[in-house]
Write a protein that holds these residues in place. Sequence first.
Motif, PDB file in Angstrom:
ATOM      1  N   LEU A 164       0.835  -1.203   0.000  1.00 40.06           N
ATOM      2  CA  LEU A 164       0.000   0.000   0.000  1.00 40.06           C
ATOM      3  C   LEU A 164       0.865   1.247   0.000  1.00 40.06           C
ATOM      4  CD1 LEU A 164      -2.722   1.412   0.154  1.00 40.06           C
ATOM      5  CD2 LEU A 164      -2.650   1.148   2.649  1.00 40.06           C
ATOM      6  N   MET A 165       1.910   1.268   0.823  1.00 37.80           N
ATOM      7  CA  MET A 165       2.794   2.427   0.879  1.00 37.80           C
ATOM      8  C   MET A 165       3.634   2.561  -0.393  1.00 37.80           C
ATOM      9  SD  MET A 165       2.253   4.224   3.566  1.00 37.80           S
ATOM     10  CE  MET A 165       0.500   3.853   3.353  1.00 37.80           C
ATOM     11  N   GLU A 166       3.971   1.430  -1.024  1.00 41.40           N
ATOM     12  CA  GLU A 166       4.656   1.486  -2.322  1.00 41.40           C
ATOM     13  C   GLU A 166       3.774   2.200  -3.349  1.00 41.40           C
ATOM     14  OE1 GLU A 166       5.944  -2.287  -3.734  1.00 41.40           O
ATOM     15  OE2 GLU A 166       7.212  -2.703  -1.988  1.00 41.40           O
ATOM     16  N   MET A 167       2.471   1.923  -3.302  1.00 43.42           N
ATOM     17  CA  MET A 167       1.540   2.575  -4.215  1.00 43.42           C
ATOM     18  C   MET A 167       1.474   4.081  -3.943  1.00 43.42           C
ATOM     19  SD  MET A 167      -2.475   1.644  -4.916  1.00 43.42           S
ATOM     20  CE  MET A 167      -2.010  -0.083  -5.081  1.00 43.42           C
ATOM     21  N   VAL A 168       1.443   4.447  -2.651  1.00 45.43           N
ATOM     22  CA  VAL A 168       1.437   5.864  -2.282  1.00 45.43           C
ATOM     23  C   VAL A 168       2.716   6.532  -2.783  1.00 45.43           C
ATOM     24  CG1 VAL A 168       1.528   7.493  -0.349  1.00 45.43           C
ATOM     25  CG2 VAL A 168      -0.064   5.545  -0.284  1.00 45.43           C
TER      26      VAL A 168
END
Length: 301
Positions: A164-168
């Motif tokens: 999820l943080m990679e996507m952000v």
Amino acid sequence: MDQVIRTDGLVKSFGKFRALDGLDLTLARGEVLGFMGPNGAGKSTTIRVLLGLLRADAGDVELLGGDPWRDVVALHRRLAYVPGDVSLWPGMTGGEAIDLLGNLRGGLDEDRRTELLERFELDPRKRGRTYSKGNRQKVAIVAALASDVELLILDEPTSGLDPLMEMVFQEEIAKEKERGRSILLSSHIMSEVEALADRICIIRDGRIVETGTLEQMRSHARTAITAVVAQSATDLDRLPGVHDLRVDGDRLSLNVDADHVGEVMTELARLDITSMSVAPPSLEALFLRHYGDSTTTDDAP
């Protein structure tokens, strides 16, 4: 275009080991450059030379119009660096670390800082010693993206982040790209580079072995074709440009050189196709074309 990074024939050795062997690299202003290669290829050594942490043995290097070795202090006020393994001051809070790093650069955009803390779900009140690896990465990322700098040098920046943080991260880098920031992105995550990079450089044994846009690199690589046909396809490998033909009953798969795809498609049409998929070469395939199953060791220190 105005060049933010330029190296010409860069050489750096550690004893008998030559980490950089005539490296030619450029980054244009406003460009996102994907810098790819496995451990030991020379990525980290290149970045250390660009940051003024190492001095090249030979060749020319220019960063933001200056010499990274001679002008290191002035240049570091104009760039932000995120390493793959961030160390923080144990007793300092994350927010204090972000502010300190920003003040060492060109200052911080406070609104952007607040926005990024929320986007990355980072509590800036916690001490550095309490942060997980992923949260330490977030501190460095927030400090870099909120800083008033011209150049971002990102070396495996999402190491330790969850998906999820990679996507952000990808969404925020896309925003920086729209703002015209220049970004050198070294990453092992193929999808990250594929989504963000305007141009890609693949390094092997201290040299750039391929560079260009993804489309340019695909234009002279092989296309993967799978199909179900009604007639025998065992003689397709007689056609020029066909590789790795596999036939299992009425199903077949093959790889085709870019300049022979039309001929192969014409021949397949004669075999009464009932279904077919055509996939351009992925970034991973382009990368493995240069490396295959070879393994390397970490960069020399």
